[in-house]
Scaffold this active site. Sequence first.
Site, short mmCIF file in Angstrom:
data_model
loop_
_atom_site.label_atom_id
_atom_site.label_comp_id
_atom_site.label_asym_id
_atom_site.label_seq_id
_atom_site.Cartn_x
_atom_site.Cartn_y
_atom_site.Cartn_z
CD GLU A 329 -0.64 9.96 1.23
OE1 GLU A 329 0.19 10.59 1.89
OE2 GLU A 329 -0.61 8.71 1.10
CD GLU A 445 -1.32 4.06 -1.80
OE1 GLU A 445 -0.95 3.94 -0.62
OE2 GLU A 445 -1.14 5.08 -2.48
O1 9MR Z 1 5.03 1.62 0.66
C1 9MR Z 1 5.78 2.81 0.58
C2 9MR Z 1 7.00 2.71 1.47
O2 9MR Z 1 7.91 1.78 0.94
C3 9MR Z 1 7.64 4.07 1.61
O3 9MR Z 1 8.68 4.01 2.54
C4 9MR Z 1 6.61 5.07 2.06
C5 9MR Z 1 7.19 6.45 2.24
O4 9MR Z 1 6.19 7.36 2.62
O5 9MR Z 1 5.58 5.13 1.09
C6 9MR Z 1 4.89 3.94 1.03
O6 9MR Z 1 3.81 4.06 0.14
C7 9MR Z 1 2.82 5.03 0.46
C8 9MR Z 1 2.17 5.48 -0.81
O7 9MR Z 1 3.13 5.96 -1.69
C9 9MR Z 1 1.12 6.53 -0.54
N1 9MR Z 1 0.17 6.11 0.42
C10 9MR Z 1 0.70 5.58 1.65
C11 9MR Z 1 1.72 4.50 1.36
C12 9MR Z 1 2.21 3.92 2.66
O8 9MR Z 1 2.92 4.86 3.39
#
Ligand code: 9MR
Length: 581
Positions: A329, A445
Amino acid sequence: MTRKFISIICAAATLTAIADEKILFDFEDYSVGDKVAMRDYYSEDGSTASKAEITNDPTGKPGKVLHVKNASWNTLAELNLTGVTAEDIADGYGLIAFDLYRPNTETDHYRQFRCGIGDEYLHNVDNEFVFQGETGKWVSRTYPINPVNTTSDKFYIGFNSIDMEYYLDNIRIISTESDYDMTNPEETLRHHADKCGIGFGCAVPAWNDDVVDDNNIAAQTIYSNFNIIVGENQMKPAYLQPEKGKFSWWDADRLVGLAERHGMEIRGHTLVWHSQTLPWVTSDGYKNDKGNGGKGYTRDELLKIMKDHITTVMTRYKGKIREWDVVNECLDDDQSIVYSQPSKYNMRKSVWYNVIGEDFLDSAFVYAHRADPEAILYINDYGADFKGDAKTEAYYNLVKRLLKSNIPVHGVGFQCHLGLGVDAAKFENNVKRYADLGVEVSLTELDITTWEAGNYEQHIRQGEDYKALMDVALKHDHIRNFVVWGVTDDKSWRSPDPLLFNSEYKPKYAFFALRNTLEAWANEHAAGIEETISDKNQATSPFVNVYDITGRLVKHGLERGQINSLEPGLYIIDRKKILIR
Ligand code: 9MR
């Protein structure tokens, strides 16, 4: 030859077979010209100006369909059930679906659907008039049905209208209570994904013991259905290095253990990110406010911190983790710059960018490549999935820039956090151009939210969206992984209902839609797999990609002269089978 997607073409247009559905009428046993009775559903009066008969498909495709011209209210086509009784329909089938074609002359898009058996309504829409989709093409329609209590074999279906023309095909009922036997490989997703040679994965939720306990349904669901996993949080910088130089491997190691015990690959997620990043570097991912007593780190210090983190983590998991999201990101959300300057992009003003500059990106990939030259290195981002969107074009520009700078980027990740109504063609138009850049692509994802929790009609549309993306993934050789972001709906970071399993680990419609798609593709391509791997750059490049016989990448970028040093076995190199003795 590239991999081709084969759709299961049924009588007309949009139907693809789903394991838990039963066809009531596909009209193939009728003859063109056969008349079908139209009945007034209230008065049982057969004398009506409405007409129905069997015709050819109006779009010219092979197969017969039912053509109706409605001229009076409440008149429905009357068909005789054969092979399926009203009782069967009541038994666990919660939905009716059919393919609908309305000619372009139809201008009223809101129509009232109705169907019944004997004198009981299977579906009663009361006074609701529902948008019936586009005209001039086959669309798939789905409605919930009520259990009926009748022994009649008279089946009624149609739209309540005095002036409507329409065609129906593939009238089917769909079970809302399907299950699968995860101990039978044929019934799992993984079995079919393995045969297709695609990385089919899921994010494993963090901090739950059940996901790494082989006796728990959570772990069992994961290893039965997926051949690659990724930690949803377990390998993020904040979790791995909560304090400077102090690493915490517990959950990451358990994840690796799960993968090793069950022969799954692992994606490492993620090494450099603004969120969930090293808490001793920044308070919010943007400010350089934690080092040197709050004054922040210098550029050189931060480069070293980044290098140490990448090197330590990748070295520990060398040979165990196949690919890494090196930078996550890194693009800004506002990419309107591409409208005036089409080859540009805006970087996110993260602490990494602010202190080091854009080349933090270049350095991160170089450090990662040095730490594990075998690892496949990914850049990963969200909101860059559909061609034409500003961020999508910015991402493409950025990847081109990195490759032009000879930065070792091997893969481009599209997160695909999506909602119902996915435009798979726009996704395909975006990702297919990356093949020419010589990089692989993954859906990293994927999740698709519905609009309303527990709405089964929406689960069907969701299944169709998942399937459409899988069709794209199977069609293109350079699309490597199809990874969904979680397992069960209740544990997802999004809602409503975005994933393949409900909170009880029961498979949703999307599970069956994907399984059928994978199975059909594998059956079609089982023979001649050596023809399915193509890499335009290989024939002339001094480096080769080495695949095993199922099409799985074994080695990325092996020097051509080193081919003979591979372990004995059968490989696919340059699209040919090669036996190394
Ligand atoms: O699914 C993840 C969630 O459990 C966390 O709280 C969150 C924190 O930012 O991150 C989520 O996963 C993210 C991923 O690492 C990167 N892309 C976006 C995802 C959703 O936020």
